[in-house]
Design a protein around this motif. Structure first.
Motif, PDB file in Angstrom:
ATOM      1  N   ALA A   1       0.833  -1.206   0.000  1.00 23.16           N
ATOM      2  CA  ALA A   1       0.000   0.000   0.000  1.00 23.16           C
ATOM      3  C   ALA A   1       0.869   1.259   0.000  1.00 23.16           C
ATOM      4  O   ALA A   1       0.559   2.232  -0.694  1.00 23.16           O
ATOM      5  N   VAL A   2       1.954   1.235   0.754  1.00 22.42           N
ATOM      6  CA  VAL A   2       2.878   2.387   0.774  1.00 22.42           C
ATOM      7  C   VAL A   2       3.470   2.599  -0.611  1.00 22.42           C
ATOM      8  O   VAL A   2       3.591   3.730  -1.087  1.00 22.42           O
ATOM      9  N   ASP A   3       3.818   1.518  -1.296  1.00 21.84           N
ATOM     10  CA  ASP A   3       4.389   1.618  -2.643  1.00 21.84           C
ATOM     11  C   ASP A   3       3.423   2.233  -3.643  1.00 21.84           C
ATOM     12  O   ASP A   3       3.852   2.787  -4.666  1.00 21.84           O
ATOM     13  N   ARG A   4       2.125   2.152  -3.383  1.00 18.47           N
ATOM     14  CA  ARG A   4       1.124   2.726  -4.294  1.00 18.47           C
ATOM     15  C   ARG A   4       0.850   4.210  -4.039  1.00 18.47           C
ATOM     16  O   ARG A   4       0.099   4.837  -4.787  1.00 18.47           O
ATOM     17  N   LEU A   5       1.442   4.776  -2.991  1.00 19.59           N
ATOM     18  CA  LEU A   5       1.256   6.200  -2.719  1.00 19.59           C
ATOM     19  C   LEU A   5       1.923   7.031  -3.811  1.00 19.59           C
ATOM     20  O   LEU A   5       2.896   6.574  -4.420  1.00 19.59           O
ATOM     21  N   PRO A   6       1.456   8.271  -4.039  1.00 23.15           N
ATOM     22  CA  PRO A   6       2.142   9.159  -4.989  1.00 23.15           C
ATOM     23  C   PRO A   6       3.610   9.341  -4.573  1.00 23.15           C
ATOM     24  O   PRO A   6       3.934   9.289  -3.379  1.00 23.15           O
TER      25      PRO A   6
ATOM     26  N   PHE B   1       6.705   9.912   3.568  1.00 25.90           N
ATOM     27  CA  PHE B   1       6.242   8.895   4.518  1.00 25.90           C
ATOM     28  C   PHE B   1       7.394   7.969   4.920  1.00 25.90           C
ATOM     29  O   PHE B   1       7.622   7.712   6.097  1.00 25.90           O
ATOM     30  N   LYS B   2       8.133   7.480   3.944  1.00 30.48           N
ATOM     31  CA  LYS B   2       9.240   6.560   4.232  1.00 30.48           C
ATOM     32  C   LYS B   2      10.314   7.226   5.082  1.00 30.48           C
ATOM     33  O   LYS B   2      10.865   6.611   5.992  1.00 30.48           O
TER      34      LYS B   2
ATOM     35  N   ARG C   1      -1.684  13.056   4.369  1.00 31.42           N
ATOM     36  CA  ARG C   1      -2.301  12.478   3.169  1.00 31.42           C
ATOM     37  C   ARG C   1      -1.961  11.003   3.044  1.00 31.42           C
ATOM     38  O   ARG C   1      -2.805  10.184   2.681  1.00 31.42           O
ATOM     39  N   ALA C   2      -0.712  10.678   3.324  1.00 31.05           N
ATOM     40  CA  ALA C   2      -0.283   9.277   3.248  1.00 31.05           C
ATOM     41  C   ALA C   2      -1.087   8.441   4.233  1.00 31.05           C
ATOM     42  O   ALA C   2      -1.593   7.371   3.882  1.00 31.05           O
ATOM     43  N   LEU C   3      -1.206   8.919   5.457  1.00 29.99           N
ATOM     44  CA  LEU C   3      -1.944   8.174   6.474  1.00 29.99           C
ATOM     45  C   LEU C   3      -3.419   8.034   6.110  1.00 29.99           C
ATOM     46  O   LEU C   3      -4.015   6.975   6.308  1.00 29.99           O
TER      47      LEU C   3
ATOM     48  N   GLU D   1      -7.315   2.434   2.387  1.00 28.56           N
ATOM     49  CA  GLU D   1      -6.994   1.225   1.632  1.00 28.56           C
ATOM     50  C   GLU D   1      -6.856  -0.034   2.493  1.00 28.56           C
ATOM     51  O   GLU D   1      -7.204  -1.127   2.058  1.00 28.56           O
ATOM     52  N   LEU D   2      -6.356   0.112   3.695  1.00 30.00           N
ATOM     53  CA  LEU D   2      -6.029  -1.046   4.525  1.00 30.00           C
ATOM     54  C   LEU D   2      -7.188  -1.442   5.432  1.00 30.00           C
ATOM     55  O   LEU D   2      -8.012  -0.606   5.802  1.00 30.00           O
TER      56      LEU D   2
END
Length: 185
Positions: free
Chosen positions: A122-127, A134-135, A164-166, A172-173
C-alpha cells in the motif's frame, strides 16, 4: 528458533548483543506506539529508552516465558500512562484504540508478516513525493524538519504529505492492518 527467541536467549545469557538487537528491532515501533499516549516525539523516545534501560538493568527478561513483543508494548503503555498520571493530563482520545493495537501483537508470525506485506504494498502505491516523505519519517525515523530540508519544502508541507499518506493508507487497509501501521507512526 525465530529472531525474537534468539534475542531473548542472548538477553538471558547477559549478552549485550541481545539488548542491541532488541533495540534495533523494537525501538521505532515502540516510539510510534508511545506517541499514541504522549504528545511529543521526544517524550515518546525518552519513554521507550527508559523502558529499555529498566528492562536491561532490572533483568526483567528473565520473567518472560513466551514472547517479548507483548511484554514490551505493555511496558511502554504502562510507562506512558504513569507519565500522564504524574502530569495529571486528560486524554482526549479513548485508550481503547491503543488497546486494540496491542492486541495485534498477539498475531501469529505468518499473519503478522502478511499484514506487514500488505502495508508495504500500500505504501508503494502512494504518490511519489507522498511516499518518499512517509518513508523518511516512518521508516527512516527522520524528523519533519530534516525531511523538509532534504526535499527543500516547508515543514507544513511535510506534515500535510504525511497526513495524506496516512489518510490514503487508512482508506486502503483493513482496520487491523492499519492499526499495525499506527505502531510505526
Amino acid at each position: 528458533m525465530d529472531e525474537l527467541d534468539k534475542i531473548l536467549q542472548l538477553l538471558k545469557k547477559g549478552d549485550r548483543r541481545g539488548l542491541e538487537l532488541l533495540f534495533h528491532h523494537f525501538y521505532k515501533p515502540l516510539v510510534f506506539y508511545a506517541m499514541n499516549f504522549l504528545a511529543q516525539q521526544e517524550e515518546a523516545e525518552d519513554a521507550v529508552q527508559e523502558v529499555f534501560i529498566k528492562f536491561w538493568e532490572g533483568k526483567r527478561f528473565h520473567a518472560i516465558k513466551n514472547s517479548l513483543r507483548p511484554y514490551l508494548y505493555q511496558s511502554v503503555r504502562n510507562y506512558c500512562l504513569n507519565l500522564l498520571e504524574g502530569k495529571k493530563v486528560v486524554l482526549t482520545e479513548p485508550i481503547n484504540s491503543s488497546m486494540d493495537m496491542a492486541e495485534n501483537e498477539y498475531l501469529d508470525e505468518s499473519e503478522w508478516n502478511t499484514r506487514i506485506d500488505q502495508l508495504y504494498k500500500a505504501v508503494d502505491r502512494l504518490p511519489d513525493r507522498t511516499r518518499e516523505v512517509f518513508k523518511r519519517i516512518v521508516l527512516d525515523g527522520k524528523r519533519h524538519k530534516e525531511v523538509a530540508e532534504e526535499f527543500e519544502i516547508s515543514v507544513t508541507t511535510v506534515k500535510t504529505l504525511l497526513a495524506r499518506a496516512l489518510a490514503a493508507l487508512r482508506a486502503e487497509l483493513s482496520e487491523k492492518t492499519y492499526s499495525i501501521l499506527l505502531l510505526f507512526v
